[in-house]
Design an enzyme around this catalytic site. Sequence first.
Site, PDB file in Angstrom:
ATOM      1  N   ASP A 126       1.834  -3.178   3.012  1.00 29.67           N
ATOM      2  CA  ASP A 126       1.737  -2.733   4.404  1.00 29.67           C
ATOM      3  C   ASP A 126       3.055  -3.048   5.119  1.00 29.67           C
ATOM      4  O   ASP A 126       3.487  -4.199   5.138  1.00 29.67           O
ATOM      5  CB  ASP A 126       0.586  -3.465   5.092  1.00 29.67           C
ATOM      6  CG  ASP A 126       0.217  -2.858   6.436  1.00 29.67           C
ATOM      7  OD1 ASP A 126       1.120  -2.319   7.117  1.00 29.67           O
ATOM      8  OD2 ASP A 126      -0.962  -2.928   6.813  1.00 29.67           O
ATOM      9  N   ASP A 162       7.738   2.860   0.129  1.00 32.13           N
ATOM     10  CA  ASP A 162       8.133   4.166   0.663  1.00 32.13           C
ATOM     11  C   ASP A 162       8.679   4.038   2.084  1.00 32.13           C
ATOM     12  O   ASP A 162       9.096   5.030   2.676  1.00 32.13           O
ATOM     13  CB  ASP A 162       6.936   5.119   0.684  1.00 32.13           C
ATOM     14  CG  ASP A 162       5.827   4.609   1.601  1.00 32.13           C
ATOM     15  OD1 ASP A 162       5.360   3.459   1.399  1.00 32.13           O
ATOM     16  OD2 ASP A 162       5.425   5.328   2.526  1.00 32.13           O
TER      17      ASP A 162
END
Length: 235
Positions: A126, A162
Amino acid sequence: MRLRGRKGIQESLERQPDLVVLDPKVRKGEWAANFGNGNPIHAELGMGKGRFISELSVRNPDVNYIGVDMFDELIRRGAEKARLAHGDLPEGAGIPNLRLARFNIEYIEEMFATGEIERIYLNFSDPWPKNRHARRRLTHMNFLRKYKEILNSRGEIHFKTDSRSLFEFSLNSFADEGLRMRDISLHLHQDGLREDMVQTEYELKFYEQGMPIYRCEVVVGEEALRDHLAVLGKR
């Protein structure tokens, strides 16, 4: 993060004691004994649905793997994937070099003893994009100091994301902790999917969308650093 799990999920996890570890704190300092060998131990912190850690355990039978996540539903899905990856094993079957542990990574030092593991994988954690949440990022210095404690002399961190902002933050965190980085990539699969590496579910989806994947390896342990510098000296 909310996950809708199947009914009876707790009972299902309890039926898999050879694969699923529901109270991993009791194994602190005893993981090698639990695996029954002296092979290196690698841990994925935040294993998601479990594709990555399952595939690694198939490819590398001489390495012991521990997938860690705090959600029952992800542990259940990870166990399903693991059994499928190892030949569609029945629910109660164990896998010699794989354990899935239900645990909150914030307290990872309560799960592993000093120098107990050799490699940590952080995959698509996260990003916690708001600055006020920076301490929750798994590459914040508070977490890095815990990792440095539980990693052994050959210890490394392999990191993929990402999120460009998380990657930039992480590179600075590694540098601030005096850790050397190698194999830094700003677009891991630019020339096609890296078949020499195992991908996560998220990674495959992002690859299909043409999104860049950021990756680096962090050298932590003294022996690992010595080996890395020796390789550089031969170039």
